[in-house]
Design a protein around this motif. Structure first.
Motif, PDB file in Angstrom:
ATOM      1  N   ARG A  27       2.285   1.952  -3.314  1.00  0.00           N
ATOM      2  CA  ARG A  27       1.269   2.441  -4.246  1.00  0.00           C
ATOM      3  C   ARG A  27       0.945   3.920  -3.989  1.00  0.00           C
ATOM      4  NH1 ARG A  27      -4.225   2.673  -4.667  1.00  0.00           N
ATOM      5  NH2 ARG A  27      -4.540   2.026  -2.526  1.00  0.00           N
ATOM      6  N   ARG A  28       0.830   4.284  -2.682  1.00  0.00           N
ATOM      7  CA  ARG A  28       0.379   5.646  -2.352  1.00  0.00           C
ATOM      8  C   ARG A  28       1.524   6.641  -2.211  1.00  0.00           C
ATOM      9  NH1 ARG A  28      -3.871   4.920   2.438  1.00  0.00           N
ATOM     10  NH2 ARG A  28      -3.382   7.118   2.636  1.00  0.00           N
TER      11      ARG A  28
ATOM     12  N   SER B 142       1.751   8.976   3.488  1.00  0.00           N
ATOM     13  CA  SER B 142       0.790   8.580   4.518  1.00  0.00           C
ATOM     14  C   SER B 142       0.625   9.733   5.503  1.00  0.00           C
ATOM     15  CB  SER B 142       1.294   7.339   5.250  1.00  0.00           C
ATOM     16  OG  SER B 142       0.460   7.052   6.322  1.00  0.00           O
TER      17      SER B 142
ATOM     18  N   GLN C 141       0.835  -1.205   0.000  1.00  0.00           N
ATOM     19  CA  GLN C 141       0.000   0.000   0.000  1.00  0.00           C
ATOM     20  C   GLN C 141       0.867   1.252   0.000  1.00  0.00           C
ATOM     21  OE1 GLN C 141      -3.028   0.274  -0.463  1.00  0.00           O
ATOM     22  NE2 GLN C 141      -3.977   1.952   0.711  1.00  0.00           N
TER      23      GLN C 141
END
Lengths: 463, 122
Positions: free
Chosen positions: A389-390, A393, A386
């Motif tokens: 991908r991002r 955060s 994740q």
């Protein structure tokens, strides 16, 4: 320039290089979860597991009442002794505990051969560890037991046999004419109730494994034709995680939906806010709610004696009897999640009730630590993916999202516990610590991975 | 002189009443097929159903030095029997000393003493 400066720079470079490697970071995250799950720091993990099981147990019990088990528990209590002695004008020759052996003999006779409908089995939860001279002659009790046994009265009498933590005197065993014993003391099972345990005699190294009282009573009722229980092999069956249940009644588990919902809501609030009630714990159920027929010894005598047969069982259906001492000064009490501290004989009684009601589907312990570790390993991989991908955060700033995240964790805990408890009938241990480490997935794994991505991007751009 | 006679009479009445108090009557033996009595002369144990000359009710007395055994006679023999194994005439049981029994005790109960004497029922 300081002499150690080159070494410090080398170490810093090496550390950065290592930390940029994905396997190193993954193993570090795994080690963090493994510490919380496997090492049980300060027993925080196992204690929280047990606390959750206990609290869930309290709600589950209050969801619905159960039927009475075919079991009567006869209590020998201080006032029963005084009533039956009646200042010397009653039949009981003792006026205090411990009783004379002839009083035990009379009581056992009255509970078996004097009954119009005698029990299939009687467990006498009194441990005759040694011949006690002030109580008379143990041989007299032994001869009475043999007479009852030899004349085929149909009642299988079993005495408390102690166990390896408290071995019995071989002299007492011989004086009692070698009665059938059942292990009543064990170690190494925590709060669980084993279905078999070893008994041992003093000055002897050899042990003999015997079924514990609940298993003996269950098998006795099966032998009397009540049901099939060939599945039970006490020596290999897992220990019972005793499920303390209650009968349906206005004082215990009300049948009316409005009273029922109010009781559950009250119990929930007491549990969630118990810290605000000073030392008061959430309310417990009264012991009379237990689904077994409880009779005081003195109630079996007099002009209007109470029947020994449990109420509500079919005519001619077999039943069992357990006899135990209820006296706080004897210290034979155990802690329960639902009924506070109750006399030891009721632990045997409730373990029997569990076997009787659930048969081979009784609740038992399961160590879920390695499943928890597997879950953590998969979740870390997921969050690392994740992050890739991002690539960022940001900290959560909106309160609804924080509350939603918290509610999702709490909901997941209840859901998992529900599956374990209601469907799999297992009492898990070693998984609740995940609650403590799951927030780390976002706060450490996701953030850290996002930061690493930025560093890598900056490095690529500078090249 | 009158005082001495009075004291003697009181002593005789006292002796007579204590002898009367020890005279007991066995009304029933609840489980005779499983109850043993011991011959005083030979210490031999016999089932009460095997004492053919025993007819109830029968008189008995407390065994010397014991509050837990009775002695009765049957067929010219004396037998010892446990007090718990018989029902005496005028036997009473108290049935309202403690109406309810507290089965459970509080979770935070702590006790650091060993039972040495009777406790009250409250």
């Amino acid at each position: 320039m300081k002499p150690l400066e080159p070494w410090r720079q080398r170490w810093s470079t090496l550390r950065h290089k290592l930390w940029c490697r994905l396997p190193v970071r993954y193993l570090t995250y795994l080690a963090l979860g493994a510490w919380a799950l496997l090492a049980d720091p300060f027993t925080l993990s196992s204690t929280s597991d047990r606390a959750l099981s206990r609290e869930y147990h309290n709600f589950y019990v209050r969801l619905s009442g159960v039927e009475m088990a075919p079991l009567t528990v006869v209590t020998i209590d201080a006032s029963s002794i005084r009533n039956l002695n009646a200042d010397g004008s009653g039949w009981m020759s003792s006026n205090d505990w411990p009783l004379d052996y002839t009083d035990h003999a009379r009581l056992i006779s009255d509970l078996t051969v004097k009954q119009e409908r005698p029990p299939a089995s009687l467990f006498y939860d009194i441990y005759f560890e040694e011949q006690r001279d002030a109580s008379g002659e143990l041989e007299r009790l032994g001869r009475r037991l043999s007479l009852i046994d030899n004349r085929g009265t149909g009642t299988d009498i079993v005495l408390a046999g102690g166990g390896t933590p408290m071995p019995m005197s071989p002299d007492a065993y011989e004086r009692l004419d070698q009665p059938r014993l059942s292990a009543t003391a064990w170690s190494g099972h925590g709060e669980l109730y084993p279905l078999s345990a070893p008994i041992q005699f003093q000055d002897s190294e050899t042990t003999e494994t015997t079924p514990t009282p609940a298993a003996v009573m269950y098998q006795a009722l099966c032998a009397a034709g009540a049901k099939e229980c060939e599945w039970l092999d006490p020596s290999s069956a897992p220990a019972v995680s005793v499920h303390w249940t209650a009968v349906e009644s206005s004082e215990c588990i009300p049948a009316e939906p409005s009273s029922h919902i109010w009781m559950l809501a009250k119990r929930f609030l007491e549990g969630v806010l118990q810290g605000l009630y000073s030392k008061a714990e959430p309310s417990h159920l009264p012991a009379k709610c237990m689904p077994v027929h409880i009779v005081r010894a003195s109630q079996l005598y007099g002009d209007d004696p109470v029947s020994l047969v449990p109420p509500g069982i079919d005519e001619d259906a077999p039943y069992a009897v357990m006899v135990g001492v209820v006296m706080p000064s004897t210290h034979d009490y155990i802690q329960t999640p639902v009924y506070e501290r109750v006399p030891g004989v009721l632990l045997h009684a409730m373990a029997f009730e569990n076997l009787w009601r659930l048969d081979d589907g009784y609740f038992h312990y399961r160590n879920m630590t390695y499943w928890g570790l597997l879950f953590w390993a998969a979740a870390v991989l997921l969050f690392m993916g994740q992050a890739e991908r991002r690539h960022n955060s940001p900290p959560r700033r909106k309160l609804p999202w924080v509350l939603l995240w918290w509610a999702a964790i709490a909901g997941a805990v209840v859901l998992v516990q529900l599956v374990f408890h209601n469907i799999l009938r297992i009492v898990p241990e070693g998984w609740l610590s995940l609650i403590a480490v799951v927030p780390l997935l976002r706060e450490i794994v996701l953030r850290n991975e996002a930061a690493i991505m930025k560093i890598k991007e900056n490095l690529n751009e500078s090249r | 002189m009158k005082v001495a006679k009075g004291l003697c009479a009181a002593a005789l009445i006292s002796l007579a009443s204590s002898a009367w108090a020890e005279r007991l009557v066995i009304a029933e033996i609840p489980s005779p097929d499983f109850t043993e009595a011991q011959k005083v002369s030979s210490d031999e144990w016999v089932l009460v159903t095997e004492i053919s000359s025993l007819a109830l009710p029968t008189s008995a007395s407390l065994a010397p030095g014991s509050q837990r055994e009775l002695v009765f006679s049957a067929g010219g023999q004396k037998y010892r029997i446990a007090r718990a194994d018989v029902v005496l005439e005028n036997e009473t049981l108290v049935t309202s000393a403690c109406d309810t029994l507290a089965l459970s005790i509080s979770s935070d109960t702590r006790s650091a003493s060993v039972k040495g004497a009777g406790e009250s029922c409250d």
